[in-house]
Design a protein around this motif. Structure first.
Motif, PDB file in Angstrom:
ATOM      1  N   ASN A 111     -19.702  17.257   0.634  1.00 18.94           N
ATOM      2  CA  ASN A 111     -19.878  16.644   2.221  1.00 18.94           C
ATOM      3  C   ASN A 111     -20.935  16.051   2.591  1.00 18.94           C
ATOM      4  O   ASN A 111     -21.209  14.741   2.886  1.00 18.94           O
ATOM      5  CB  ASN A 111     -19.446  17.232   3.483  1.00 18.94           C
ATOM      6  N   ARG A 112     -21.867  16.783   2.128  1.00 18.52           N
ATOM      7  CA  ARG A 112     -23.515  15.989   2.287  1.00 18.52           C
ATOM      8  C   ARG A 112     -23.857  14.682   2.348  1.00 18.52           C
ATOM      9  O   ARG A 112     -23.918  14.203   2.182  1.00 18.52           O
ATOM     10  CB  ARG A 112     -24.479  17.315   1.956  1.00 18.52           C
ATOM     11  N   LEU A 113     -23.612  14.762   0.737  1.00 18.69           N
ATOM     12  CA  LEU A 113     -23.607  13.874  -0.203  1.00 18.69           C
ATOM     13  C   LEU A 113     -22.747  12.616   0.313  1.00 18.69           C
ATOM     14  O   LEU A 113     -23.018  11.667   0.294  1.00 18.69           O
ATOM     15  CB  LEU A 113     -23.120  13.326  -1.554  1.00 18.69           C
ATOM     16  N   LYS A 117     -24.427   8.741   1.489  1.00 15.78           N
ATOM     17  CA  LYS A 117     -23.513   7.647   0.690  1.00 15.78           C
ATOM     18  C   LYS A 117     -23.676   6.331   2.053  1.00 15.78           C
ATOM     19  O   LYS A 117     -23.353   5.265   2.075  1.00 15.78           O
ATOM     20  CB  LYS A 117     -22.773   7.878   0.398  1.00 15.78           C
ATOM     21  N   LYS A 118     -22.761   6.960   3.394  1.00 11.94           N
ATOM     22  CA  LYS A 118     -22.265   6.402   4.642  1.00 11.94           C
ATOM     23  C   LYS A 118     -23.527   5.864   5.423  1.00 11.94           C
ATOM     24  O   LYS A 118     -22.741   4.403   5.916  1.00 11.94           O
ATOM     25  CB  LYS A 118     -21.014   7.795   5.092  1.00 11.94           C
ATOM     26  N   LEU A 119     -24.168   6.652   5.406  1.00  9.67           N
ATOM     27  CA  LEU A 119     -25.510   6.586   6.053  1.00  9.67           C
ATOM     28  C   LEU A 119     -26.132   5.578   5.612  1.00  9.67           C
ATOM     29  O   LEU A 119     -26.050   3.916   6.220  1.00  9.67           O
ATOM     30  CB  LEU A 119     -26.182   7.112   6.391  1.00  9.67           C
ATOM     31  N   LYS A 124     -27.667  -0.872   4.897  1.00  8.09           N
ATOM     32  CA  LYS A 124     -27.540  -2.453   4.406  1.00  8.09           C
ATOM     33  C   LYS A 124     -26.528  -3.382   5.286  1.00  8.09           C
ATOM     34  O   LYS A 124     -27.067  -4.782   5.513  1.00  8.09           O
ATOM     35  CB  LYS A 124     -27.104  -2.100   3.518  1.00  8.09           C
ATOM     36  N   VAL A 125     -25.568  -2.850   6.425  1.00  4.92           N
ATOM     37  CA  VAL A 125     -25.271  -3.773   7.315  1.00  4.92           C
ATOM     38  C   VAL A 125     -25.894  -3.969   8.784  1.00  4.92           C
ATOM     39  O   VAL A 125     -26.027  -5.634   9.118  1.00  4.92           O
ATOM     40  CB  VAL A 125     -24.211  -3.487   7.800  1.00  4.92           C
ATOM     41  N   ARG A 126     -26.756  -3.524   8.701  1.00  4.83           N
ATOM     42  CA  ARG A 126     -27.454  -3.705  10.508  1.00  4.83           C
ATOM     43  C   ARG A 126     -28.905  -3.334  10.214  1.00  4.83           C
ATOM     44  O   ARG A 126     -29.207  -3.011   9.320  1.00  4.83           O
ATOM     45  CB  ARG A 126     -27.191  -2.271  11.327  1.00  4.83           C
ATOM     46  N   ARG A 127     -29.217  -3.933  11.499  1.00  3.48           N
ATOM     47  CA  ARG A 127     -30.962  -3.790  11.385  1.00  3.48           C
ATOM     48  C   ARG A 127     -31.313  -2.189  11.776  1.00  3.48           C
ATOM     49  O   ARG A 127     -30.439  -1.647  12.684  1.00  3.48           O
ATOM     50  CB  ARG A 127     -31.658  -5.008  12.624  1.00  3.48           C
TER      51      ARG A 127
END
Length: 192
Positions: A111-113, A117-119, A124-127
């Protein structure tokens, strides 16, 4: 055989490369008793520290290495000192205090991994200045056992193994939820 052939103790010691005192003692025993077999030792025979008792104690420790020596002694009907002697001298085990450590299951590691990865994908998409950072966590509050009294019986090889880190699961654990938020522009922190 050499003594029966009439060879002196000094010559026997030189031929066999043994200390002369050892050869003399063996020859003296042969003269006195007619043999050099070990005599039956005087003294009290073992009544408690038997193979059966050692086997029972070893099985109990294998099942639960945190078993109390007092409880084991009272259930077997022998003294605590006898149990301690068997555990330390015969089984080669030592008593260690419990270490504090975080208990992570394989599922919690996965779950932590996934969350990490989602974070990274979101970054990569937002500032960074547009992101409000929040976190919430349910902490399970469990009282630790008294580390001075709660012990584990382990061999010296296992003393530094992860086996010493024990996790205690309670049937109805107490939980606390913590939530926090932070933005990169105003550096304000909200706690609830």
């Amino acid at each position: 055989m050499l003594f029966n052939d009439g060879i002196s103790t000094g010559d026997i010691a030189r031929r066999l490369l043994l200390p002369r005192a050892t050869v003399y003692r063996v020859v003296q025993q042969l003269k006195d008793r007619g043999h050099v077999l070990e005599l039956k030792k005087s003294g009290r025979p073992r009544t408690v520290n038997t193979r059966r008792t050692r086997g029972i104690i070893k099985k109990r420790i294998t099942r639960n290495d945190a078993v109390s020596m007092n409880q084991m002694a009272s259930s077997l009907g022998i003294s605590r000192q006898s149990v301690q002697s068997i555990v330390k001298k015969d089984l080669g085990l030592n008593s260690y205090r419990l270490l504090r450590g975080q208990y992570l299951t394989e599922q919690s590691k996965k779950n932590r991994l996934e969350k990490a990865k989602k974070l990274l994908d979101a970054l990569k998409v937002r500032r960074l200045s547009e992101i409000i950072w929040t976190d919430e966590k349910i902490f399970t509050v469990e009282p630790l056992p008294n580390r001075q009294n709660a012990r584990q019986l382990l061999s010296k090889d296992e003393a530094k193994s992860p086996k010493r880190r024990l996790a205690y699961k309670r049937l109805f654990p107490k939980s606390v939820m913590v939530w926090a938020g932070l933005t990169s522009e105003d550096s304000r922190l909200w706690n609830f």
